[in-house]
Design a protein around this motif. Structure first.
Motif, short mmCIF file in Angstrom:
data_model
loop_
_atom_site.label_atom_id
_atom_site.label_comp_id
_atom_site.label_asym_id
_atom_site.label_seq_id
_atom_site.Cartn_x
_atom_site.Cartn_y
_atom_site.Cartn_z
N ALA A 156 0.82 -1.21 0.00
CA ALA A 156 0.00 0.00 0.00
C ALA A 156 0.86 1.26 0.00
CB ALA A 156 -0.92 0.00 1.21
N ALA A 157 2.20 1.11 -0.07
CA ALA A 157 3.10 2.27 -0.09
C ALA A 157 2.91 3.04 -1.40
CB ALA A 157 4.55 1.81 0.05
N PRO A 158 3.28 4.33 -1.43
CA PRO A 158 3.15 5.11 -2.67
C PRO A 158 3.84 4.41 -3.84
CG PRO A 158 3.77 6.52 -0.83
CD PRO A 158 3.85 5.12 -0.32
N SER A 159 3.12 4.28 -4.94
CA SER A 159 3.63 3.52 -6.08
C SER A 159 4.42 4.35 -7.06
CB SER A 159 2.45 2.87 -6.82
OG SER A 159 1.67 3.87 -7.45
N GLY A 160 4.36 5.69 -6.94
CA GLY A 160 4.99 6.53 -7.93
C GLY A 160 4.27 6.45 -9.26
N ASN A 161 3.03 5.95 -9.24
CA ASN A 161 2.23 5.80 -10.46
C ASN A 161 2.94 4.94 -11.50
OD1 ASN A 161 0.19 7.38 -9.35
ND2 ASN A 161 1.05 9.27 -10.20
N VAL A 162 3.69 3.96 -11.03
CA VAL A 162 4.46 3.09 -11.92
C VAL A 162 3.59 1.96 -12.44
CG1 VAL A 162 6.32 1.39 -11.96
CG2 VAL A 162 6.70 3.62 -10.90
N ALA A 163 3.57 1.80 -13.77
CA ALA A 163 2.85 0.70 -14.38
C ALA A 163 3.77 -0.43 -14.79
CB ALA A 163 2.06 1.19 -15.59
N GLY A 164 5.04 -0.11 -15.05
CA GLY A 164 6.01 -1.13 -15.45
C GLY A 164 7.42 -0.60 -15.29
#
Length: 530
Positions: A156-164
């Protein structure tokens, strides 16, 4: 309909699935218990028959082409009205895992999806490495959330809006693990970040029973304040245009003793279109990498590469480079990193055979003569494979072309990977990909060991396979080792690129997947060096 087919099936009793299928009211994962069963979704969970853990990256397909992929807990949340409360057949494709084929060769399971009655499918591992989780991208526990299970907090940590994300680089820097990735995808547009994404991790405690890499890693991404998307870690001017890659991420002390985080940077238009390269150094106050020393474009080995390691020999500390095998070294100090004259290559090239037609320097019995020197380039697994193919050297004299212990014949041409000291085996262990493998062009992972970081790595055992998919730029993280090195962890980039397979696995494609390997596995015994 072919009546003979049906009669034959009834006589043989093979219309049933070879997989174990069970119905349970709760999952047997102890780290992910349901909060509530009030959900409209039917649960399917694929389990490792040996460990009982959920298996990520299992693709389930109905007879009419609906495809589902398990999340990090091995779950699928099914919400298809036409599939509920009736028996269905699911074909199973699970890289490294399998179910027995039935009499007609089908590999799958028959289940009856029902809300509130999870269907459990047990799969057997065909290789010793256990797939643990996807580390990057979105929806890591997507189906578990829909089924209202608790999930590990790091997911649930911030993902950095990373998709790949492509190709991990990681190094201990201060009290953190510093991570870099190459090309990074975003959901907002087909073009993402091509100037290195970055994040940090707390250094894991290997003796902490609550710290399990299978739950994922708590990346703290470096992000843009406005967009929330990861920002460039090497934001050089956009002109000329092109991508920036950093490899060979390592740490060396400068003259004052201060650690310097460095890597080799390359500016390019594509795989072969490099137009600038050099040594980059991280600036703590700016939180970016900047060029420290520019190298000529023709320089191909006097530079950091692969995943560096520190090795002391005869009282001298060295940094070794190479991908996957260490075949370049420098003194372990920052001044040497930016001085091409201090780079040494481990080679068996004959200095009299220059001019594009390199040959090995051989002894009277045909054995290559290896030595450290500063003039000739290093020898690689690819070069050895070419020499063996034309009979210039004997296979048993190779250093980086191990034999497959399963058949005693196949020679494994290594791609990228790592060499790390292992306290449990008291050997240097190699975890590396293979190019031109049998099940996939670039998706096989191998284990080998040696008494010295330069080898020879003479025997190898396959530990993971990815059927018609790519799993490349493999990296063993020794900072994740458990049980004093008995258990190790490695990750790689999972993608359909370079595989010839047009199928992209939803959410997993172009992302990092983590495996665990127990070094006591029976499949590794023949690859040991005593």
């Amino acid at each position: 309909m072919n009546c003979n087919f049906i009669v034959r099936a009834l006589v043989m009793g093979v219309l049933g699935s070879g997989a174990f299928v069970g119905i349970a009211t709760t999952s047997n994962r102890t780290d992910s218990q349901p909060v509530s069963r009030q959900t409209p979704y039917a649960e399917i969970q694929c389990l490792d028959a040996d460990t009982g853990r959920g298996i990520p990256l299992v693709e389930l397909e109905t007879v009419h082409g609906l495809r589902f992929v398990t999340d990090n807990a091995g779950r699928v949340a099914l919400h298809e009205p036409d599939l509920l409360d009736q028996e269905i057949h699911l074909s199973i494709h699970a890289h490294n895992y399998h179910v027995p084929a039935d009499g007609f060769g089908f590999r799958g399971a028959r289940i009856t999806p029902r809300v509130g009655q999870p269907a459990l499918i047990k799969l057997s591992r065909s290789q010793p490495a256990e797939r643990l989780c996807r580390l990057t991208g979105t929806g890591l526990f997507r189906d578990s959330l829909l089924l209202k299970y608790d999930i590990p907090p790091q997911s649930a940590a911030p993902s950095g809006n990373v998709a790949g994300q492509d190709s991990i680089q990681a190094a201990r820097y201060g009290d953190k693990i510093f991570c870099l990735w190459g090309d990074t995808l975003r959901l907002a547009y087909p073009l993402g970040l091509y100037r290195m994404a970055g994040a940090t991790l707390p250094i894991p405690n290997p003796t902490d029973p609550e710290s399990d890499p299978a739950d994922g890693l708590a990346y703290q991404y470096v992000t843009d304040e406005k967009s929330g998307f990861v920002r460039a870690m090497m934001p050089l001017p956009e002109r000329p245009a092109g991508v920036i890659w950093i490899f060979g991420l390592g740490v060396a002390p400068d003259a004052s003793g201060k650690p310097r985080l460095f890597g080799h940077y390359s500016r390019r238009k594509g795989l072969d279109g490099e137009y600038e390269q050099g040594i980059a150094v991280y600036h703590d106050e700016l939180k970016i990498f900047q060029p420290a020393y520019e190298l000529p474009l023709g320089e191909v080995w006097r530079r950091p590469s692969g995943h560096p390691l520190l090795h002391e020999e005869d009282g001298q500390k060295w940094i070794y480079f190479g991908s996957p095998t260490p075949n370049v070294r420098i003194p372990a100090k920052w001044e040497a990193v930016i001085d091409p004259a201090q780079y040494e290559a481990y080679t068996c090239y004959d200095p009299q055979s220059a001019g594009g037609k390199w040959r090995p320097l051989l002894s009277s019995n045909g054995e290559p003569q290896w030595r450290w020197q500063r003039d000739l380039p290093p020898v690689t697994s690819k070069q050895e494979a070419e020499w063996v193919a034309v009979g210039i050297i004997k296979p048993e004299f190779t250093r980086y072309l191990p034999v497959n212990v399963a058949d005693g014949m196949e020679r494994v041409q290594l791609h990228s990977g790592t060499v790390r000291w292992n306290a449990y085996r008291r050997r240097w262990i190699l975890i590396a990909g293979q190019i031109q493998g049998t099940a996939s062009h670039l998706g096989e992972v191998w284990y080998a060991e040696a008494k010295h970081p330069t080898g020879p790595f003479s025997k190898a055992s396959k530990v993971a396979t990815h059927d018609r998919q790519t799993f490349y730029n493999v990296c063993h993280h020794d900072w994740l080792d458990k049980q004093a090195g008995r258990e190790i962890h490695f990750e790689g980039t999972y993608t359909n690129e370079f595989s010839g397979n047009p199928h992209k696995t939803a959410r997993y494609n172009y992302n990092q997947v983590l495996y665990r390997l127990n070094l006591d596995a029976r499949e590794l015994r023949e690859a040991r060096v005593e």
